[in-house]
Design an enzyme around this catalytic site. Structure first.
Site, mmCIF file in Angstrom:
data_model
loop_
_atom_site.group_PDB
_atom_site.id
_atom_site.type_symbol
_atom_site.label_atom_id
_atom_site.label_comp_id
_atom_site.label_asym_id
_atom_site.label_seq_id
_atom_site.Cartn_x
_atom_site.Cartn_y
_atom_site.Cartn_z
ATOM 1 N N HIS A 1 0.859 -1.188 0.000
ATOM 2 C CA HIS A 1 0.000 0.000 0.000
ATOM 3 C C HIS A 1 0.893 1.235 0.000
ATOM 4 O O HIS A 1 1.907 1.279 0.707
ATOM 5 C CB HIS A 1 -0.896 -0.013 1.239
ATOM 6 N N ASP B 1 0.858 4.215 1.326
ATOM 7 C CA ASP B 1 1.163 4.802 2.638
ATOM 8 C C ASP B 1 2.122 3.912 3.419
ATOM 9 O O ASP B 1 3.074 4.385 4.048
ATOM 10 C CB ASP B 1 -0.116 5.005 3.456
ATOM 11 N N LYS B 2 1.881 2.623 3.382
ATOM 12 C CA LYS B 2 2.745 1.695 4.125
ATOM 13 C C LYS B 2 4.141 1.631 3.506
ATOM 14 O O LYS B 2 5.140 1.446 4.224
ATOM 15 C CB LYS B 2 2.116 0.310 4.151
ATOM 16 N N GLU C 1 10.224 11.895 6.844
ATOM 17 C CA GLU C 1 8.937 11.751 6.167
ATOM 18 C C GLU C 1 9.166 11.361 4.708
ATOM 19 O O GLU C 1 10.137 11.814 4.087
ATOM 20 C CB GLU C 1 8.150 13.069 6.206
ATOM 21 N N GLU D 1 14.129 15.948 9.155
ATOM 22 C CA GLU D 1 15.296 16.427 9.889
ATOM 23 C C GLU D 1 16.104 15.239 10.382
ATOM 24 O O GLU D 1 15.548 14.300 10.964
ATOM 25 C CB GLU D 1 14.875 17.277 11.095
ATOM 26 N N LYS E 1 -5.694 -4.255 0.594
ATOM 27 C CA LYS E 1 -6.317 -3.838 1.848
ATOM 28 C C LYS E 1 -7.233 -4.955 2.345
ATOM 29 O O LYS E 1 -7.814 -5.705 1.543
ATOM 30 C CB LYS E 1 -7.139 -2.553 1.664
ATOM 31 N N PHE F 1 -8.753 -4.387 -10.009
ATOM 32 C CA PHE F 1 -7.814 -3.593 -9.220
ATOM 33 C C PHE F 1 -6.419 -3.853 -9.811
ATOM 34 O O PHE F 1 -5.636 -4.615 -9.272
ATOM 35 C CB PHE F 1 -7.900 -4.003 -7.755
ATOM 36 N N ASP G 1 -2.450 5.843 -6.134
ATOM 37 C CA ASP G 1 -2.790 6.724 -5.014
ATOM 38 C C ASP G 1 -1.493 7.181 -4.357
ATOM 39 O O ASP G 1 -0.607 6.363 -4.100
ATOM 40 C CB ASP G 1 -3.656 5.964 -4.000
ATOM 41 N N ALA G 2 -1.374 8.462 -4.083
ATOM 42 C CA ALA G 2 -0.172 8.969 -3.428
ATOM 43 C C ALA G 2 -0.032 8.355 -2.046
ATOM 44 O O ALA G 2 -1.018 8.066 -1.364
ATOM 45 C CB ALA G 2 -0.231 10.494 -3.323
ATOM 46 N N ARG H 1 0.216 8.074 7.658
ATOM 47 C CA ARG H 1 -1.206 8.220 7.338
ATOM 48 C C ARG H 1 -2.009 6.969 7.666
ATOM 49 O O ARG H 1 -3.211 6.901 7.383
ATOM 50 C CB ARG H 1 -1.371 8.588 5.860
ATOM 51 N N LYS H 2 -1.391 5.989 8.280
ATOM 52 C CA LYS H 2 -2.093 4.762 8.670
ATOM 53 C C LYS H 2 -1.907 4.499 10.164
ATOM 54 O O LYS H 2 -1.631 3.384 10.595
ATOM 55 C CB LYS H 2 -1.589 3.582 7.835
ATOM 56 N N LYS I 1 10.741 8.145 13.179
ATOM 57 C CA LYS I 1 11.089 8.898 14.384
ATOM 58 C C LYS I 1 11.994 8.066 15.287
ATOM 59 O O LYS I 1 11.678 6.911 15.596
ATOM 60 C CB LYS I 1 9.825 9.296 15.142
ATOM 61 N N LYS J 1 11.662 10.660 20.404
ATOM 62 C CA LYS J 1 10.328 11.186 20.102
ATOM 63 C C LYS J 1 9.299 10.343 20.860
ATOM 64 O O LYS J 1 9.058 9.176 20.528
ATOM 65 C CB LYS J 1 10.032 11.123 18.611
ATOM 66 N N ASP K 1 6.205 10.406 20.834
ATOM 67 C CA ASP K 1 5.121 9.926 19.986
ATOM 68 C C ASP K 1 5.274 8.434 19.738
ATOM 69 O O ASP K 1 4.288 7.691 19.703
ATOM 70 C CB ASP K 1 5.128 10.646 18.627
#
Length: 394
Positions: free
Chosen positions: A13, A15-16, A41, A54, A174, A240, A248-249, A254-255, A275, A279, A281
């Site tokens: 995918h 995003d992945k 990123e 960074e 998916k 598909f 798809d970008a 985003r997941k 990260k 971090k 997060d």
């Protein structure tokens, strides 16, 4: 009966793929310099990848090679499939970590002149924010069952593709699972949705048959659920063929619901991939999964959601909150006190206790950061159960 759904996605995918790029680069920088500070990123659209963010590190990393090797390992070797690992357009925008952030992280508020001499007070949180951890008795992995099955189906899609069992499959895909709950217990498999990329001209009936034989059935053999009325939706939109970044970008982070608990628990908002462990997060979210899993395994509650918050540049959490959804065996206040007694949630302590500088992050970037049965992540270990029981008076 009440119904709850969760989704997962394959490593192909878009995003992945970007999550994996960011974590592959993070691993490379940490391998060359354990003190690397990274917030990486990745963006992919069409036959292009852009890496930004960074990085402050003494390591020398061939960033482009790491990215191309990662894309190739997923199976994207031609633009007709989704992106060409050897021919995509390449952009790089990496700067250094802000000196203001570095100042607060390298010397926490507690350790500044006239303050604490405790070595665990020296490292400050890399940002403010709230983080959550979650665990439940729904499954042996202490994960929500809808997400657990969605992840396993996505992994099985990859296995079927890479083993050649279903040779026409392509990397993007998916999954989604809906479970029926009776009195809070998972009892029925209501719906399975699978959308998988495939070669052009593949017969839809063949796709359905192969998905049931090679993907769905091997996973359902592992669970005890009523499947007498299960609805299977396989490629419900039809063909598909166009997938990956060509369809798809993709973007790092985003997941985050796929990465955590499939919507069964709240999320603080911060993403994980790319990260480094300063971090919170990432590191505190891992620590709170560890905490929540041990709380449930200790029998303090059947379901536990733990929240902490941090201020940038401080070592100690600002707050801790426990939600047990009415399943507690002791008072939530008692659980909070037991957690404070048993666990040290300062960033430096988390990094050491969970071996975050010795654990590769790339394996977390697809199929979930938590509840993995195929990986021995330190934050999944049940090594504080007895201490929690004692601290809570059980």
């Amino acid at each position: 009966m009440r119904y709850f759904s969760s989704e997962s996605v394959t490593e192909g995918h878009p995003d992945k793929m970007c999550d994996q790029i960011s974590d592959a680069l993070l691993d490379a920088f940490l391998a060359g310099d354990r003190n690397s500070r990274c917030a990486i990123e990745s963006l992919s659209a069409g036959n292009m990848i852009h890496v930004a963010g960074e990085v402050t590190s003494s390591a020398t990393v061939d960033v482009e090679k790491v990215v191309r090797d990662l894309v190739r390992s997923i199976g994207y070797t031609d633009v007709s499939i989704g992106i060409d690992a050897d021919g995509f357009d390449w952009h790089l925008s990496l700067g250094q970590q802000s000196a203001d952030i570095a100042h607060g992280v390298d010397k926490a508020l507690e350790a500044r002149p006239g303050g604490s001499v405790d070595p665990y007070d020296t490292l400050g949180a890399g940002d403010q924010g709230i983080m959550f951890g979650f665990a439940t008795t729904e499954t042996d992995s202490y994960m929500p069952m809808p997400l657990g099955l969605a992840h396993r189906l996505a992994q099985q899609l990859s296995i079927a593709r890479k083993s050649g069992a279903v040779p026409y499959l392509r990397p993007d895909g998916k999954t989604q699972v809906t479970i029926g709950f009776d009195d809070g217990k998972p009892v029925e498999l209501a719906t399975v949705v699978i959308s998988t990329q495939h070669d052009p001209g593949t017969d839809h009936e063949q796709i359905e048959a192969d998905q049931k034989e090679h993907v769905i059935n091997p996973v359902l053999e592992l669970v005890d659920l009523d499947t007498s009325s299960t609805r299977y939706l396989i490629n419900p939109s039809g063909p598909f063929v166009t997938g990956g970044p060509d369809g798809d970008a993709g973007l790092t982070g985003r997941k985050i619901i796929v990465d955590t608990y499939g919507g069964a628990s709240r999320h603080g908002g911060g993403a994980f991939s790319g990260k480094d462990p300063t971090k919170v997060d990432r590191s505190a979210a891992y620590a709170l999964r560890w905490v929540a899993k041990n709380v449930v395994a200790a029998g303090l509650a059947d379901k536990a959601e733990i929240q902490v918050s941090y201020a940038i540049g401080t070592a100690h959490p600002v707050s801790i909150f426990v939600e047990t959804f009415g399943t507690e065996k002791v008072l939530p206040d008692t659980i909070e006190q037991a957690i404070a007694t048993v666990f040290d949630l300062r960033p430096k302590a988390i990094i050491e206790q969970l071996e975050l500088l010795d654990t590769p992050f790339l394996p977390t970037a697809a199929y979930g950061h938590f509840g993995r049965l195929d990986k021995d992540f330190p934050w999944e270990r049940l090594n504080r159960v007895e201490e929690l029981r004692q601290a809570s008076g059980l």
